[in-house]
Design an enzyme around this catalytic site. Sequence first.
Site, PDB file in Angstrom:
ATOM      1  N   TRP A 141      23.112  17.984  28.591  1.00  0.00           N
ATOM      2  CA  TRP A 141      22.491  16.662  28.408  1.00  0.00           C
ATOM      3  C   TRP A 141      21.195  16.717  27.602  1.00  0.00           C
ATOM      4  CZ3 TRP A 141      22.811  11.474  29.429  1.00  0.00           C
ATOM      5  CH2 TRP A 141      21.611  10.754  29.471  1.00  0.00           C
ATOM      6  N   ASN A 193      17.912  13.952  26.452  1.00  0.00           N
ATOM      7  CA  ASN A 193      17.314  12.645  26.170  1.00  0.00           C
ATOM      8  C   ASN A 193      16.103  12.825  25.263  1.00  0.00           C
ATOM      9  OD1 ASN A 193      16.712  13.131  29.271  1.00  0.00           O
ATOM     10  ND2 ASN A 193      15.111  11.735  28.720  1.00  0.00           N
ATOM     11  N   ASP A 194      14.990  12.233  25.541  1.00  0.00           N
ATOM     12  CA  ASP A 194      13.893  12.080  24.563  1.00  0.00           C
ATOM     13  C   ASP A 194      13.604  13.278  23.656  1.00  0.00           C
ATOM     14  OD1 ASP A 194      13.675  10.187  26.543  1.00  0.00           O
ATOM     15  OD2 ASP A 194      11.611  10.642  27.043  1.00  0.00           O
ATOM     16  N   GLN A 245      14.287  16.644  25.979  1.00  0.00           N
ATOM     17  CA  GLN A 245      14.607  16.580  27.400  1.00  0.00           C
ATOM     18  C   GLN A 245      16.022  17.103  27.577  1.00  0.00           C
ATOM     19  OE1 GLN A 245      12.390  14.842  30.246  1.00  0.00           O
ATOM     20  NE2 GLN A 245      11.501  16.309  28.822  1.00  0.00           N
ATOM     21  N   PHE A 289       8.956  16.784  32.155  1.00  0.00           N
ATOM     22  CA  PHE A 289       9.247  15.539  31.446  1.00  0.00           C
ATOM     23  C   PHE A 289       8.616  15.565  30.050  1.00  0.00           C
ATOM     24  CE2 PHE A 289      10.457  12.158  34.879  1.00  0.00           C
ATOM     25  CZ  PHE A 289      11.468  12.980  35.325  1.00  0.00           C
ATOM     26  N   GLU A 334       6.578   3.656  28.356  1.00  0.00           N
ATOM     27  CA  GLU A 334       6.838   5.100  28.286  1.00  0.00           C
ATOM     28  C   GLU A 334       6.596   5.623  26.869  1.00  0.00           C
ATOM     29  OE1 GLU A 334      10.148   6.058  31.572  1.00  0.00           O
ATOM     30  OE2 GLU A 334      11.014   5.244  29.749  1.00  0.00           O
ATOM     31  N   TRP A 338      19.016   3.890  28.152  1.00  0.00           N
ATOM     32  CA  TRP A 338      19.204   4.182  29.584  1.00  0.00           C
ATOM     33  C   TRP A 338      20.238   3.260  30.228  1.00  0.00           C
ATOM     34  CZ3 TRP A 338      18.295   8.627  31.333  1.00  0.00           C
ATOM     35  CH2 TRP A 338      17.196   9.378  30.919  1.00  0.00           C
TER      36      TRP A 338
END
Length: 497
Positions: A35, A37-38, A54, A97, A222, A305
């Site tokens: 996986w 993300n950002d 991420q 994070f 964010e 998301w």
Amino acid sequence: MSEKLNHARKYEEKYEKLIRPEMRPAFHLSPRVGWMNDPNGFSIYKGRYHMFYQYHPYESKWGPMHWGHAVSSDLLYWEYLPAAIAPDMPYDEAGCFSGSAIELDDGRQLLMYTGVRREKDPDGREHDVQTQCLAVGDGIDYTKYEGNPVLTENDLPEGASRIDFRDPHIWREPDGTYLAVTGNRASNGLGQLLLFESPDAFHWHFKSTMEVNNGQYGRMWECPDFFRMDGQDFVIMSPQDLLPVGLDIPSGNITLCQMGKFDPSAGTFEEEKSQAIDFGIDFYAPQTIQTPDGRRVMIGWMQNWDACSIRPEEEPWAGQMSLPRELSWKNNRLVQKPVRELAGYRKNKVSYRNLKVSGEPLYLEGMKGRTVDMEVSVRPDALEDIFHSVTIGLAAGGPFHTDVTFRPWEETLAVDRNYSGSRRAILHKRKCHIENGSAGKISLRIIIDRYSVEVFTADGTRAMSAEIFTDLSADRIYLQAKGTAVVDIDRYELVLD
Ligand code: FRU
């Protein structure tokens, strides 16, 4: 190296082999395995572009966050490096994070990230505690700073949340001071940006509340980014839980670019003009860099998301970055263009001029491909008879197609991936406003990279991104119009060896 990081590095080396190159995007960065993300720590170091992200290597869904790592010399061809950090300390055991990177005076690279740990409140409910942490390295291996965490709840102003306190973006002011802006939630539940200061990048203190959300943009804010461009100051951020405003602000978790004035002594940012960055379905948490030749380039996570349960869990990877986009600010608008390096990979041009499109879908010789760069310009056949709509069908074949549709009467451009292979009942279509669209003219640049479509139009003032899930055998491109439109097309294959 910790046991956890070592394990992640061994795991990714072994399991990336499950993913044949053609199973993933060709020039959009996707996770080495599992996986993503950002984007994190997007930077230039030792002569190469570095992108961290991420990362949960063990499953194709979000989990305890590591930082994955890749490098590139052209922002398009990425080479994986071993995972940079793992959640292996008491202060980040629940996840490392998002954050950023900067080169120190001594030549080492500093990563600033959010450490997350879980805590039980007196009623037994669990929640996060978020702090800011550092790791220092040589571009491959990073050691967490013994003084971590460097910013905790003790550094927060009155009312600021220690649960939602994340995503530090670090930069250096001309006088040598380091600044870092983080997202935070104020006591009214709305987002704010907090600014911290350090003389050496290791010892930090609170400086100011840089900007507050008066409810104008969603709730929590964010992933802030701050930069200066052409004599103006910019904040980019990702506000959550927005109510839509016409076609200008989409609902959900969006990305926002603000032009305004940063006062470095007060540490405050005053917004003058704001706009949503992407009007498609999938774009979030972007970061920017300045390239050696002075361009401001932005990359976002090409997901959302609200839609990311969409990739079947048996797939060995999930998540990808957007195209790198060159930014500029013209006529009070953010302008985005795919990085110019992309044109260097164009091959096998197929062109059509003055095509009259009307009625049934028009399939043309050579109009196909799943790694494609395309320029399309559309105009009416006769000024007094403007067509109702023009659709460019992409990744088409069998039951599949993804549509880009221009409707002059509505002055909109829509991306519709309802038939792209998704089996989920979620958001699959978005529209944006096309100024003066009623004249029936539009120019589009469309980039396809196997599992995504990105559209740039209105001189770069509108970008629309969407992941697609379509079997690679569906590779046709067609044109269709209600009414009669005249179309010119140049289509190139994008070939990265
Ligand atoms: C944004 C975000 C960040 C956070 C990270 C966790 O997509 O929610 O705020 O640091 O993802 O993976």
